[in-house]
Scaffold this motif. Structure first.
Motif, PDB file in Angstrom:
ATOM      1  N   LYS A  86       3.524  -8.404  -5.534  1.00  0.00           N
ATOM      2  CA  LYS A  86       3.513  -7.228  -4.665  1.00  0.00           C
ATOM      3  C   LYS A  86       3.480  -5.947  -5.487  1.00  0.00           C
ATOM      4  CE  LYS A  86       5.812  -5.458  -0.512  1.00  0.00           C
ATOM      5  NZ  LYS A  86       6.881  -5.696   0.468  1.00  0.00           N
ATOM      6  N   SER A  87       4.145  -5.962  -6.621  1.00  0.00           N
ATOM      7  CA  SER A  87       4.215  -4.772  -7.456  1.00  0.00           C
ATOM      8  C   SER A  87       2.888  -4.477  -8.156  1.00  0.00           C
ATOM      9  CB  SER A  87       5.318  -4.929  -8.511  1.00  0.00           C
ATOM     10  OG  SER A  87       4.990  -5.960  -9.439  1.00  0.00           O
ATOM     11  N   LEU A  88       1.963  -5.415  -8.134  1.00  0.00           N
ATOM     12  CA  LEU A  88       0.678  -5.230  -8.798  1.00  0.00           C
ATOM     13  C   LEU A  88      -0.314  -4.423  -7.960  1.00  0.00           C
ATOM     14  CD1 LEU A  88       0.157  -8.798 -10.318  1.00  0.00           C
ATOM     15  CD2 LEU A  88       0.948  -6.737 -11.492  1.00  0.00           C
ATOM     16  N   VAL A  89       0.052  -4.127  -6.727  1.00  0.00           N
ATOM     17  CA  VAL A  89      -0.833  -3.375  -5.844  1.00  0.00           C
ATOM     18  C   VAL A  89      -0.131  -2.086  -5.424  1.00  0.00           C
ATOM     19  CG1 VAL A  89      -2.186  -3.408  -3.723  1.00  0.00           C
ATOM     20  CG2 VAL A  89      -1.817  -5.531  -4.995  1.00  0.00           C
ATOM     21  N   HIS A  90      -0.754  -0.938  -5.673  1.00  0.00           N
ATOM     22  CA  HIS A  90      -0.142   0.342  -5.332  1.00  0.00           C
ATOM     23  C   HIS A  90      -0.255   0.590  -3.827  1.00  0.00           C
ATOM     24  CE1 HIS A  90       0.755   4.628  -5.278  1.00  0.00           C
ATOM     25  NE2 HIS A  90       1.188   4.508  -6.535  1.00  0.00           N
ATOM     26  N   PRO A  91       0.848   0.930  -3.179  1.00  0.00           N
ATOM     27  CA  PRO A  91       0.790   1.163  -1.726  1.00  0.00           C
ATOM     28  C   PRO A  91      -0.165   2.296  -1.339  1.00  0.00           C
ATOM     29  CG  PRO A  91       2.906   1.883  -2.638  1.00  0.00           C
ATOM     30  CD  PRO A  91       2.230   1.093  -3.703  1.00  0.00           C
ATOM     31  N   GLY A  92      -0.335   3.268  -2.233  1.00  0.00           N
ATOM     32  CA  GLY A  92      -1.273   4.351  -1.940  1.00  0.00           C
ATOM     33  C   GLY A  92      -2.699   3.850  -1.819  1.00  0.00           C
ATOM     34  N   ASP A  93      -3.066   2.856  -2.658  1.00  0.00           N
ATOM     35  CA  ASP A  93      -4.399   2.278  -2.557  1.00  0.00           C
ATOM     36  C   ASP A  93      -4.553   1.490  -1.255  1.00  0.00           C
ATOM     37  OD1 ASP A  93      -5.405   3.277  -4.989  1.00  0.00           O
ATOM     38  OD2 ASP A  93      -4.463   1.649  -6.112  1.00  0.00           O
ATOM     39  N   LEU A  94      -3.518   0.770  -0.877  1.00  0.00           N
ATOM     40  CA  LEU A  94      -3.572   0.035   0.389  1.00  0.00           C
ATOM     41  C   LEU A  94      -3.690   0.991   1.567  1.00  0.00           C
ATOM     42  CD1 LEU A  94      -0.885  -2.767  -0.146  1.00  0.00           C
ATOM     43  CD2 LEU A  94      -3.372  -2.984  -0.251  1.00  0.00           C
ATOM     44  N   LEU A  95      -2.956   2.102   1.512  1.00  0.00           N
ATOM     45  CA  LEU A  95      -3.016   3.084   2.595  1.00  0.00           C
ATOM     46  C   LEU A  95      -4.422   3.674   2.696  1.00  0.00           C
ATOM     47  CD1 LEU A  95      -1.617   4.716   4.801  1.00  0.00           C
ATOM     48  CD2 LEU A  95      -0.939   6.380   3.056  1.00  0.00           C
ATOM     49  N   ALA A  96      -5.023   3.981   1.544  1.00  0.00           N
ATOM     50  CA  ALA A  96      -6.388   4.515   1.562  1.00  0.00           C
ATOM     51  C   ALA A  96      -7.356   3.504   2.164  1.00  0.00           C
ATOM     52  CB  ALA A  96      -6.819   4.883   0.146  1.00  0.00           C
ATOM     53  N   ALA A  97      -7.142   2.209   1.881  1.00  0.00           N
ATOM     54  CA  ALA A  97      -8.022   1.168   2.407  1.00  0.00           C
ATOM     55  C   ALA A  97      -7.909   1.053   3.921  1.00  0.00           C
ATOM     56  CB  ALA A  97      -7.705  -0.164   1.741  1.00  0.00           C
ATOM     57  N   VAL A  98      -6.680   1.025   4.453  1.00  0.00           N
ATOM     58  CA  VAL A  98      -6.534   0.872   5.905  1.00  0.00           C
ATOM     59  C   VAL A  98      -6.968   2.148   6.634  1.00  0.00           C
ATOM     60  CG1 VAL A  98      -4.749  -0.882   5.686  1.00  0.00           C
ATOM     61  CG2 VAL A  98      -4.076   1.515   5.880  1.00  0.00           C
ATOM     62  N   ARG A  99      -6.830   3.295   5.978  1.00  0.00           N
ATOM     63  CA  ARG A  99      -7.323   4.532   6.596  1.00  0.00           C
ATOM     64  C   ARG A  99      -8.843   4.545   6.659  1.00  0.00           C
ATOM     65  NH1 ARG A  99      -3.253   9.340   4.280  1.00  0.00           N
ATOM     66  NH2 ARG A  99      -1.605   8.955   5.826  1.00  0.00           N
TER      67      ARG A  99
END
Length: 420
Positions: A6-19
Protein backbone atom coordinates in the motif's frame (compact mmCIF):
# COMPACT_ATOMS: atom_id res chain seq x y z
CA UNK A 1 -2.81 -7.25 3.01
CA UNK A 2 0.43 -5.93 4.48
CA UNK A 3 1.04 -2.17 4.39
CA UNK A 4 4.28 -2.46 2.42
CA UNK A 5 2.45 -2.74 -0.91
CA UNK A 6 0.00 0.00 0.00
CA UNK A 7 2.86 2.35 0.78
CA UNK A 8 4.23 1.91 -2.75
CA UNK A 9 1.36 3.89 -4.26
CA UNK A 10 0.96 7.61 -3.51
CA UNK A 11 -2.63 8.53 -2.61
CA UNK A 12 -2.28 11.75 -4.61
CA UNK A 13 -1.69 9.71 -7.76
CA UNK A 14 -4.72 7.55 -7.01
CA UNK A 15 -6.83 10.66 -6.43
CA UNK A 16 -5.71 12.12 -9.76
CA UNK A 17 -6.64 8.83 -11.47
CA UNK A 18 -10.17 8.62 -10.03
CA UNK A 19 -10.73 12.32 -10.76
CA UNK A 20 -9.90 11.58 -14.38
CA UNK A 21 -12.89 9.21 -14.26
CA UNK A 22 -15.41 11.01 -12.02
CA UNK A 23 -14.31 14.64 -12.04
CA UNK A 24 -12.76 16.89 -9.42
CA UNK A 25 -15.56 16.55 -6.84
CA UNK A 26 -14.99 12.87 -6.03
CA UNK A 27 -13.17 11.66 -2.90
CA UNK A 28 -11.19 8.55 -1.97
CA UNK A 29 -12.65 6.69 1.01
CA UNK A 30 -10.00 3.97 1.10
CA UNK A 31 -7.79 1.73 -1.01
CA UNK A 32 -5.92 -1.55 -1.04
CA UNK A 33 -2.93 -2.65 -3.10
CA UNK A 34 -1.65 -6.06 -4.14
CA UNK A 35 0.66 -7.52 -6.78
CA UNK A 36 -0.74 -6.70 -10.19
CA UNK A 37 0.16 -9.70 -12.36
CA UNK A 38 -1.65 -12.98 -12.07
CA UNK A 39 1.40 -14.77 -13.43
CA UNK A 40 4.86 -13.19 -13.75
CA UNK A 41 5.83 -9.72 -12.61
CA UNK A 42 7.37 -7.50 -15.25
CA UNK A 43 11.16 -7.46 -15.60
CA UNK A 44 11.63 -3.69 -15.82
CA UNK A 45 8.78 -2.40 -13.66
CA UNK A 46 6.69 -3.35 -10.65
CA UNK A 47 3.03 -3.89 -11.49
CA UNK A 48 0.48 -3.36 -8.73
CA UNK A 49 -3.31 -3.59 -8.65
CA UNK A 50 -5.12 -0.94 -6.63
CA UNK A 51 -8.74 -1.26 -5.50
CA UNK A 52 -10.04 2.20 -4.65
CA UNK A 53 -13.30 3.02 -2.87
CA UNK A 54 -14.59 6.32 -4.24
CA UNK A 55 -17.34 8.71 -3.15
CA UNK A 56 -18.68 10.01 -6.45
CA UNK A 57 -19.97 13.57 -7.05
CA UNK A 58 -23.59 12.38 -6.80
CA UNK A 59 -22.97 11.00 -3.31
CA UNK A 60 -22.76 7.35 -4.30
CA UNK A 61 -19.93 4.97 -3.49
CA UNK A 62 -18.11 3.07 -6.21
CA UNK A 63 -15.10 0.76 -6.43
CA UNK A 64 -12.46 1.47 -9.06
CA UNK A 65 -9.83 -1.06 -10.15
CA UNK A 66 -6.55 0.41 -11.34
CA UNK A 67 -3.19 -0.90 -12.51
CA UNK A 68 -0.10 0.88 -11.21
CA UNK A 69 3.29 0.69 -12.93
CA UNK A 70 6.25 2.01 -11.00
CA UNK A 71 9.95 1.38 -10.46
CA UNK A 72 10.72 -1.98 -8.84
CA UNK A 73 11.80 -2.27 -5.22
CA UNK A 74 13.94 -5.40 -5.47
CA UNK A 75 17.63 -4.44 -5.51
CA UNK A 76 18.63 -6.91 -8.22
CA UNK A 77 15.76 -5.83 -10.43
CA UNK A 78 16.58 -2.15 -9.90
CA UNK A 79 20.20 -2.77 -10.92
CA UNK A 80 19.01 -4.44 -14.12
CA UNK A 81 16.55 -1.61 -14.88
CA UNK A 82 19.38 0.94 -14.74
CA UNK A 83 20.63 -0.57 -18.01
CA UNK A 84 17.48 0.68 -19.71
CA UNK A 85 17.30 4.24 -18.36
CA UNK A 86 14.06 5.62 -16.91
CA UNK A 87 11.54 3.54 -18.86
CA UNK A 88 8.67 4.75 -16.65
CA UNK A 89 9.37 8.33 -17.70
CA UNK A 90 9.66 7.30 -21.35
CA UNK A 91 6.36 5.43 -21.29
CA UNK A 92 4.84 8.37 -19.44
CA UNK A 93 5.75 10.62 -22.39
CA UNK A 94 4.05 8.15 -24.71
CA UNK A 95 0.79 8.26 -22.75
CA UNK A 96 0.78 11.97 -21.90
CA UNK A 97 2.07 13.42 -25.18
CA UNK A 98 2.09 10.92 -28.05
CA UNK A 99 -1.14 9.00 -27.50
CA UNK A 100 -3.42 12.09 -27.40
CA UNK A 101 -2.03 13.16 -30.77
CA UNK A 102 -2.50 9.68 -32.20
CA UNK A 103 -6.10 9.66 -31.01
CA UNK A 104 -6.73 12.95 -32.78
CA UNK A 105 -5.94 11.07 -35.98
CA UNK A 106 -7.75 7.88 -35.00
CA UNK A 107 -10.04 7.71 -31.93
CA UNK A 108 -10.46 4.52 -29.91
CA UNK A 109 -7.05 3.05 -30.55
CA UNK A 110 -6.51 -0.48 -29.14
CA UNK A 111 -4.17 0.78 -26.40
CA UNK A 112 -4.60 0.50 -22.65
CA UNK A 113 -5.89 3.77 -21.19
CA UNK A 114 -3.60 5.67 -18.81
CA UNK A 115 -5.25 7.98 -16.28
CA UNK A 116 -2.03 9.31 -14.72
CA UNK A 117 1.39 9.29 -16.39
CA UNK A 118 4.54 11.03 -15.18
CA UNK A 119 8.21 10.21 -14.62
CA UNK A 120 7.63 8.08 -11.52
CA UNK A 121 4.38 6.23 -12.09
CA UNK A 122 1.74 5.27 -14.65
CA UNK A 123 -1.78 4.47 -13.46
CA UNK A 124 -3.94 2.68 -15.99
CA UNK A 125 -7.33 1.09 -16.35
CA UNK A 126 -7.46 -2.49 -15.09
CA UNK A 127 -8.01 -4.49 -18.25
CA UNK A 128 -8.55 -7.71 -16.31
CA UNK A 129 -11.50 -6.13 -14.53
CA UNK A 130 -12.87 -5.19 -17.96
CA UNK A 131 -12.72 -8.80 -19.15
CA UNK A 132 -9.37 -8.80 -20.97
CA UNK A 133 -6.73 -11.42 -20.29
CA UNK A 134 -3.20 -12.42 -21.21
CA UNK A 135 -3.33 -15.56 -23.34
CA UNK A 136 0.07 -16.94 -22.24
CA UNK A 137 0.69 -17.16 -18.52
CA UNK A 138 4.47 -17.38 -18.86
CA UNK A 139 7.28 -17.13 -21.41
CA UNK A 140 7.20 -20.91 -21.75
CA UNK A 141 3.52 -20.81 -22.70
CA UNK A 142 4.45 -19.04 -25.93
CA UNK A 143 7.06 -21.52 -27.12
CA UNK A 144 6.05 -24.73 -25.42
CA UNK A 145 2.30 -24.16 -25.24
CA UNK A 146 2.04 -22.66 -28.76
CA UNK A 147 -0.63 -20.23 -27.61
CA UNK A 148 -0.79 -18.16 -30.78
CA UNK A 149 -3.70 -18.98 -33.09
CA UNK A 150 -4.53 -17.53 -36.47
CA UNK A 151 -7.59 -15.59 -35.16
CA UNK A 152 -5.44 -14.04 -32.40
CA UNK A 153 -2.65 -13.17 -34.83
CA UNK A 154 -5.05 -11.72 -37.39
CA UNK A 155 -6.68 -9.49 -34.78
CA UNK A 156 -3.23 -8.41 -33.59
CA UNK A 157 -1.97 -7.34 -37.03
CA UNK A 158 -5.22 -5.55 -37.86
CA UNK A 159 -5.17 -3.60 -34.59
CA UNK A 160 -1.46 -2.91 -35.00
CA UNK A 161 -2.19 -1.49 -38.46
CA UNK A 162 -4.67 0.92 -36.88
CA UNK A 163 -1.98 2.27 -34.51
CA UNK A 164 0.64 2.48 -37.25
CA UNK A 165 -1.74 4.25 -39.61
CA UNK A 166 -2.60 6.83 -36.93
CA UNK A 167 1.08 7.82 -36.85
CA UNK A 168 1.95 7.54 -40.53
CA UNK A 169 1.49 11.17 -41.56
CA UNK A 170 3.24 12.81 -38.58
CA UNK A 171 6.84 14.05 -38.49
CA UNK A 172 7.43 12.59 -35.04
CA UNK A 173 11.11 13.41 -34.80
CA UNK A 174 10.22 17.09 -35.23
CA UNK A 175 7.09 17.41 -33.12
CA UNK A 176 8.06 15.26 -30.12
CA UNK A 177 10.13 16.32 -27.09
CA UNK A 178 13.80 15.98 -27.95
CA UNK A 179 14.39 13.65 -24.99
CA UNK A 180 12.10 11.05 -26.58
CA UNK A 181 13.94 10.71 -29.87
CA UNK A 182 17.45 11.88 -28.97
CA UNK A 183 18.42 8.21 -28.83
CA UNK A 184 16.92 5.27 -30.68
CA UNK A 185 15.89 2.52 -28.25
CA UNK A 186 17.08 -0.16 -30.69
CA UNK A 187 20.05 1.56 -32.35
CA UNK A 188 22.04 3.53 -29.79
CA UNK A 189 20.65 3.31 -26.27
CA UNK A 190 21.49 1.44 -23.07
CA UNK A 191 18.72 -0.95 -24.00
CA UNK A 192 20.61 -1.77 -27.21
CA UNK A 193 23.80 -2.57 -25.33
CA UNK A 194 21.92 -4.76 -22.86
CA UNK A 195 20.16 -6.71 -25.63
CA UNK A 196 23.41 -7.11 -27.55
CA UNK A 197 25.08 -8.62 -24.48
CA UNK A 198 22.14 -10.94 -23.96
CA UNK A 199 22.20 -11.97 -27.63
CA UNK A 200 25.92 -12.74 -27.41
CA UNK A 201 25.31 -14.88 -24.31
CA UNK A 202 22.57 -16.91 -26.05
CA UNK A 203 24.62 -17.35 -29.20
CA UNK A 204 27.77 -18.61 -27.50
CA UNK A 205 26.15 -20.77 -24.81
CA UNK A 206 23.11 -22.16 -26.65
CA UNK A 207 22.91 -21.49 -30.39
CA UNK A 208 26.47 -22.12 -31.61
CA UNK A 209 26.97 -25.38 -29.63
CA UNK A 210 23.65 -26.72 -30.98
CA UNK A 211 24.52 -25.51 -34.48
CA UNK A 212 27.70 -27.61 -34.32
CA UNK A 213 25.64 -30.66 -33.35
CA UNK A 214 23.12 -30.16 -36.15
CA UNK A 215 25.81 -29.61 -38.80
CA UNK A 216 28.45 -31.99 -37.51
CA UNK A 217 31.42 -32.27 -39.93
CA UNK A 218 29.96 -29.65 -42.29
CA UNK A 219 32.83 -27.32 -43.30
CA UNK A 220 30.57 -24.48 -44.44
CA UNK A 221 29.29 -24.04 -40.89
CA UNK A 222 32.49 -22.22 -39.93
CA UNK A 223 31.53 -19.05 -41.81
CA UNK A 224 28.23 -18.86 -39.95
CA UNK A 225 29.86 -19.38 -36.56
CA UNK A 226 32.40 -16.68 -37.36
CA UNK A 227 29.61 -14.33 -38.45
CA UNK A 228 27.51 -15.00 -35.31
CA UNK A 229 30.52 -13.89 -33.26
CA UNK A 230 31.05 -10.68 -35.23
CA UNK A 231 29.69 -7.17 -34.56
CA UNK A 232 28.13 -7.20 -38.02
CA UNK A 233 25.45 -9.65 -36.89
CA UNK A 234 23.75 -7.04 -34.73
CA UNK A 235 24.65 -3.93 -36.72
CA UNK A 236 23.12 -5.46 -39.86
CA UNK A 237 19.94 -6.19 -37.93
CA UNK A 238 19.70 -2.57 -36.80
CA UNK A 239 20.48 -1.25 -40.28
CA UNK A 240 17.51 -3.22 -41.56
CA UNK A 241 14.90 -1.60 -39.31
CA UNK A 242 15.83 2.09 -39.05
CA UNK A 243 13.78 4.68 -40.92
CA UNK A 244 13.86 4.24 -44.69
CA UNK A 245 11.22 5.93 -46.82
CA UNK A 246 11.93 3.46 -49.63
CA UNK A 247 10.82 0.45 -47.56
CA UNK A 248 7.27 1.43 -46.72
CA UNK A 249 5.91 3.85 -44.14
CA UNK A 250 7.94 5.03 -41.18
CA UNK A 251 5.65 4.96 -38.15
CA UNK A 252 5.68 4.78 -34.39
CA UNK A 253 6.31 1.12 -33.70
CA UNK A 254 5.51 -0.62 -30.43
CA UNK A 255 9.04 -1.98 -30.22
CA UNK A 256 8.30 -4.98 -27.99
CA UNK A 257 5.41 -6.48 -29.91
CA UNK A 258 5.04 -10.00 -28.53
CA UNK A 259 2.08 -11.99 -27.25
CA UNK A 260 2.74 -11.19 -23.58
CA UNK A 261 2.27 -7.48 -24.34
CA UNK A 262 -1.26 -7.98 -25.66
CA UNK A 263 -4.49 -8.61 -23.78
CA UNK A 264 -7.54 -10.13 -25.43
CA UNK A 265 -11.25 -10.34 -24.70
CA UNK A 266 -12.63 -13.73 -25.75
CA UNK A 267 -16.13 -15.00 -26.44
CA UNK A 268 -17.58 -18.21 -24.98
CA UNK A 269 -15.82 -20.23 -27.69
CA UNK A 270 -12.47 -18.56 -26.87
CA UNK A 271 -12.44 -16.59 -30.10
CA UNK A 272 -11.02 -13.04 -29.79
CA UNK A 273 -13.55 -10.22 -29.93
CA UNK A 274 -11.31 -7.34 -28.82
CA UNK A 275 -7.73 -6.63 -27.75
CA UNK A 276 -5.43 -4.02 -26.23
CA UNK A 277 -1.69 -3.43 -26.50
CA UNK A 278 0.25 -2.73 -23.30
CA UNK A 279 3.88 -1.80 -22.41
CA UNK A 280 5.04 1.08 -24.61
CA UNK A 281 8.38 1.79 -22.91
CA UNK A 282 10.53 1.18 -25.99
CA UNK A 283 8.29 2.77 -28.60
CA UNK A 284 10.43 4.12 -31.43
CA UNK A 285 10.17 5.67 -34.87
CA UNK A 286 10.96 3.22 -37.64
CA UNK A 287 9.73 0.86 -40.32
CA UNK A 288 6.29 -0.69 -39.83
CA UNK A 289 7.69 -4.12 -40.67
CA UNK A 290 9.74 -4.03 -37.45
CA UNK A 291 6.73 -4.82 -35.26
CA UNK A 292 5.48 -7.50 -37.62
CA UNK A 293 8.69 -9.54 -37.82
CA UNK A 294 9.26 -9.11 -34.08
CA UNK A 295 5.76 -10.41 -33.37
CA UNK A 296 5.91 -13.40 -35.69
CA UNK A 297 9.44 -14.44 -34.68
CA UNK A 298 8.92 -14.16 -30.91
CA UNK A 299 5.33 -15.39 -30.65
CA UNK A 300 5.17 -18.08 -33.36
CA UNK A 301 7.21 -20.95 -34.67
CA UNK A 302 8.38 -21.70 -38.21
CA UNK A 303 5.40 -23.96 -38.98
CA UNK A 304 2.90 -21.23 -38.00
CA UNK A 305 4.76 -18.60 -40.03
CA UNK A 306 4.95 -20.77 -43.13
CA UNK A 307 1.22 -21.50 -42.95
CA UNK A 308 -0.16 -18.05 -42.09
CA UNK A 309 2.50 -15.40 -42.58
CA UNK A 310 1.48 -14.13 -46.02
CA UNK A 311 -2.21 -14.04 -45.06
CA UNK A 312 -1.36 -12.03 -41.94
CA UNK A 313 0.76 -9.50 -43.82
CA UNK A 314 -2.04 -9.13 -46.37
CA UNK A 315 -4.52 -8.56 -43.51
CA UNK A 316 -2.20 -5.90 -42.10
CA UNK A 317 -1.89 -4.09 -45.45
CA UNK A 318 -5.65 -4.13 -45.99
CA UNK A 319 -6.34 -2.81 -42.47
CA UNK A 320 -3.66 -0.11 -42.79
CA UNK A 321 -5.07 1.16 -46.09
CA UNK A 322 -8.64 1.03 -44.80
CA UNK A 323 -7.69 3.05 -41.73
CA UNK A 324 -5.97 5.80 -43.73
CA UNK A 325 -8.69 5.72 -46.40
CA UNK A 326 -6.77 7.62 -49.09
CA UNK A 327 -6.54 7.11 -52.84
CA UNK A 328 -4.34 5.57 -54.05
CA UNK A 329 -3.64 3.16 -51.20
CA UNK A 330 -0.47 4.05 -49.33
CA UNK A 331 0.63 0.43 -49.12
CA UNK A 332 1.00 -1.95 -52.05
CA UNK A 333 1.04 -5.57 -50.89
CA UNK A 334 3.84 -6.75 -53.19
CA UNK A 335 6.14 -3.87 -52.23
CA UNK A 336 5.34 -4.22 -48.55
CA UNK A 337 5.90 -7.98 -48.65
CA UNK A 338 9.35 -7.34 -50.14
CA UNK A 339 10.11 -4.96 -47.26
CA UNK A 340 8.89 -7.56 -44.79
CA UNK A 341 11.15 -10.18 -46.37
CA UNK A 342 14.11 -7.82 -45.98
CA UNK A 343 13.21 -7.22 -42.33
CA UNK A 344 13.14 -10.99 -41.73
CA UNK A 345 16.85 -10.84 -40.88
CA UNK A 346 15.98 -8.74 -37.82
CA UNK A 347 13.34 -11.30 -36.91
CA UNK A 348 15.75 -14.23 -36.87
CA UNK A 349 18.31 -12.30 -34.81
CA UNK A 350 15.65 -11.52 -32.21
CA UNK A 351 14.47 -15.14 -32.26
CA UNK A 352 18.00 -16.48 -31.71
CA UNK A 353 18.12 -14.46 -28.49
CA UNK A 354 14.58 -14.95 -27.19
CA UNK A 355 13.43 -18.39 -28.32
CA UNK A 356 15.80 -20.39 -26.08
CA UNK A 357 14.44 -18.60 -23.00
CA UNK A 358 10.93 -19.71 -23.94
CA UNK A 359 12.02 -23.30 -23.39
CA UNK A 360 14.79 -23.33 -20.77
CA UNK A 361 12.57 -23.36 -17.71
CA UNK A 362 15.51 -23.23 -15.30
CA UNK A 363 15.70 -19.52 -16.12
CA UNK A 364 11.99 -18.77 -16.00
CA UNK A 365 10.89 -16.21 -13.40
CA UNK A 366 8.56 -17.57 -10.72
CA UNK A 367 4.90 -17.68 -11.67
CA UNK A 368 2.24 -16.06 -9.53
CA UNK A 369 4.55 -14.19 -7.18
CA UNK A 370 6.89 -11.27 -6.73
CA UNK A 371 10.38 -11.36 -8.20
CA UNK A 372 13.00 -11.75 -5.49
CA UNK A 373 16.68 -10.84 -5.29
CA UNK A 374 17.53 -14.53 -5.55
CA UNK A 375 16.23 -14.60 -9.12
CA UNK A 376 18.72 -11.92 -10.18
CA UNK A 377 21.73 -13.64 -8.64
CA UNK A 378 22.54 -15.28 -11.98
CA UNK A 379 26.26 -16.05 -11.89
CA UNK A 380 25.73 -19.77 -11.28
CA UNK A 381 22.89 -19.87 -13.79
CA UNK A 382 24.97 -18.31 -16.54
CA UNK A 383 27.91 -20.60 -15.82
CA UNK A 384 25.62 -23.61 -16.09
CA UNK A 385 23.74 -22.42 -19.18
CA UNK A 386 25.77 -24.45 -21.73
CA UNK A 387 25.17 -27.66 -19.79
CA UNK A 388 21.49 -26.87 -19.28
CA UNK A 389 21.00 -26.11 -22.97
CA UNK A 390 22.90 -29.23 -24.06
CA UNK A 391 20.81 -31.43 -21.74
CA UNK A 392 17.60 -29.80 -22.98
CA UNK A 393 18.57 -30.42 -26.59
CA UNK A 394 19.15 -34.11 -25.83
CA UNK A 395 16.10 -34.71 -23.62
CA UNK A 396 13.45 -32.09 -24.43
CA UNK A 397 11.73 -33.01 -27.71
CA UNK A 398 9.99 -29.64 -28.12
CA UNK A 399 13.18 -27.67 -27.51
CA UNK A 400 15.10 -29.86 -29.97
CA UNK A 401 12.38 -29.42 -32.60
CA UNK A 402 12.43 -25.63 -32.13
CA UNK A 403 16.21 -25.38 -32.43
CA UNK A 404 16.30 -27.81 -35.38
CA UNK A 405 13.87 -25.49 -37.21
CA UNK A 406 15.12 -22.09 -36.06
CA UNK A 407 18.86 -22.51 -36.63
CA UNK A 408 18.73 -23.72 -40.26
CA UNK A 409 16.08 -21.09 -41.00
CA UNK A 410 18.28 -18.34 -39.53
CA UNK A 411 21.21 -19.60 -41.58
CA UNK A 412 19.10 -19.56 -44.77
CA UNK A 413 18.02 -15.96 -44.09
CA UNK A 414 21.60 -14.88 -43.40
CA UNK A 415 22.82 -16.70 -46.47
CA UNK A 416 20.29 -14.78 -48.56
CA UNK A 417 20.82 -11.32 -47.10
CA UNK A 418 24.46 -11.41 -45.98
CA UNK A 419 26.42 -14.00 -47.93
CA UNK A 420 24.57 -13.90 -51.26
Amino acid sequence: MSDDKKSLVHPGDLLAAVRAIYGSDCKILGWDVKLGNETVQGFVALMLRAQVEVKTPNGGVSEVNLMVKRAPTVAGQLAMVENFGNIIAREGIFFSTILPRLEENSPNLPIVKALVAHKDVIIMEDLCAAGFKNIPKSMQDIGRGKKLTFPLARMCVRKLAKIHAASANEKWTKIMPVEFFDVDTMADSKNTEHFQQFLSLMLHTVIIPIMKKIFLDTPSIDKFIEYLSSPQLFSNAIDGIICDKNKGPNVLVHGDCHLNNMMFKLDDNRNPIDMRFIDFQITRYGQATTDLVYFLYTSAGKEFREKYEMDLIRAYVEAFNAELCVTPDLLNFDSFWKSYEEARYYGVVVALAIKPMQFLTAFAPPSGGELKDEYFEEKDKIANLPAIAAAAYENDILFKEEMDCLIPHAMAVMNKYVFA
